[in-house]
Scaffold this active site. Structure first.
Site, PDB file in Angstrom:
ATOM      1  N   GLU A 125      32.757  18.370  36.704  1.00 34.85           N
ATOM      2  CA  GLU A 125      31.563  17.454  36.358  1.00 34.85           C
ATOM      3  C   GLU A 125      30.279  18.220  35.673  1.00 34.85           C
ATOM      4  O   GLU A 125      29.794  17.564  34.860  1.00 34.85           O
ATOM      5  CB  GLU A 125      31.048  16.948  37.952  1.00 34.85           C
ATOM      6  CG  GLU A 125      32.235  15.753  38.347  1.00 34.85           C
ATOM      7  CD  GLU A 125      32.358  14.625  37.368  1.00 34.85           C
ATOM      8  OE1 GLU A 125      31.340  14.124  36.860  1.00 34.85           O
ATOM      9  OE2 GLU A 125      33.722  14.251  37.250  1.00 34.85           O
ATOM     10  N   GLU A 134      23.362  14.458  33.545  1.00 42.42           N
ATOM     11  CA  GLU A 134      24.427  14.101  32.493  1.00 42.42           C
ATOM     12  C   GLU A 134      23.853  14.367  31.188  1.00 42.42           C
ATOM     13  O   GLU A 134      22.770  13.915  30.694  1.00 42.42           O
ATOM     14  CB  GLU A 134      24.768  12.651  32.698  1.00 42.42           C
ATOM     15  CG  GLU A 134      25.775  12.069  31.783  1.00 42.42           C
ATOM     16  CD  GLU A 134      26.016  10.533  31.945  1.00 42.42           C
ATOM     17  OE1 GLU A 134      26.677  10.009  31.159  1.00 42.42           O
ATOM     18  OE2 GLU A 134      25.431  10.354  32.805  1.00 42.42           O
TER      19      GLU A 134
END
Length: 263
Positions: A125, A134
């Site tokens: 991730e 992100e």
């Protein structure tokens, strides 16, 4: 004839005792009871020793949280991130331990295989703890207050992936915040400003969405985290990367990866 009756009674007693000690395959054991490597509940070396999956394990897979997630284990992961990574100056082993200790059921029953699973997903991730947020997340819309009107998106706030599990969507921020006693719906940026909170959000997601499927194999945990985007042939490269990290960490922690690795 008398001996036969006595033998039968003894056999029935042993079966009753066995059924109390060994409750079910694949576990779901009561508090304070070990889940053996074969998926049965009980206590003693046969259950809590080598290969123990959960509970008060004493074998190679069990152990205290701090002894499993050692500084050396954590460093072996984060040191692979480039020095310019923001996450390298953000995530710490101590912040993970502090966060985990706010989930006592997790901290007191975690196994080496579960840690290998968790940190494999963290690695995928956020790239060996390189990223806090992100990539290009701010440009994406993670507000779904049409289907979740009880969690209205706050004006000017965005709910893209943050933290080691990349918590996303307004409804996840809202429910996670409610559980942790934080107003993450109005202040989602809190996740990326405090490493302990970042790990707490990851652990909240883990305990509620991933831990329940651990006994189904690593592949089930991929599906629980990002199955819609990766499983069933949608992104085999990412699936294989997760499996590779998992095998690596199982090797470092001295546990067998088990079956059903892919999704």
């Amino acid at each position: 004839m008398a001996l036969t009756k006595i033998s039968l009674v003894l056999l029935l007693c042993l079966l009753c005792l066995y059924s109390e000690t060994v409750k079910s395959q694949n576990c779901g054991c009561a508090s304070g009871v070990c889940c053996s490597q074969y998926g049965y509940c009980g206590n003693g070396p046969d259950y809590c020793g080598s290969g123990c999956r959960s509970g008060p394990c004493t074998g190679t897979q069990g152990g205290s949280l701090g002894s499993i997630v050692s500084q050396a284990f954590f460093n072996n992961i984060i040191n692979r991130a480039d020095n310019g990574c923001a996450g390298k100056r953000f995530y710490t082993r101590d912040s993970f331990i502090s966060a985990a200790n706010t989930f006592p059921n997790f901290a007191n029953s975690v196994t080496r295989r579960e840690i290998a699973t968790m940190f494999a997903h963290f690695t995928q991730e956020v790239g060996y703890f390189c990223y806090i947020e992100e990539i290009n997340g701010a440009s994406r819309n993670y507000c779904d207050d049409r289907n979740y009107p009880q969690y209205p998106c706050a004006p000017g706030k965005t709910y893209y992936g943050r933290g080691p599990i990349q918590l996303s969507w307004n409804y996840n921020y809202a429910q996670c915040g409610q559980s942790l006693g934080l107003d993450l719906l109005r202040q989602p940026e809190t996740v990326s400003s405090n490493p302990t909170i970042a790990f707490r959000t990851a652990l909240w997601f883990w305990v509620n969405n991933v831990r329940p499927v651990l006994n189904q194999g690593f592949g089930a945990t991929i599906r629980a985290i990002n199955g819609d985007l990766e499983c069933n042939g949608k992104s085999p490269d990412k699936v294989n990367a997760r499996i590779r990290y998992y095998r690596d960490y199982c090797g470092q922690l001295g546990v067998d990866p088990g079956p059903n690795l892919s999704c």
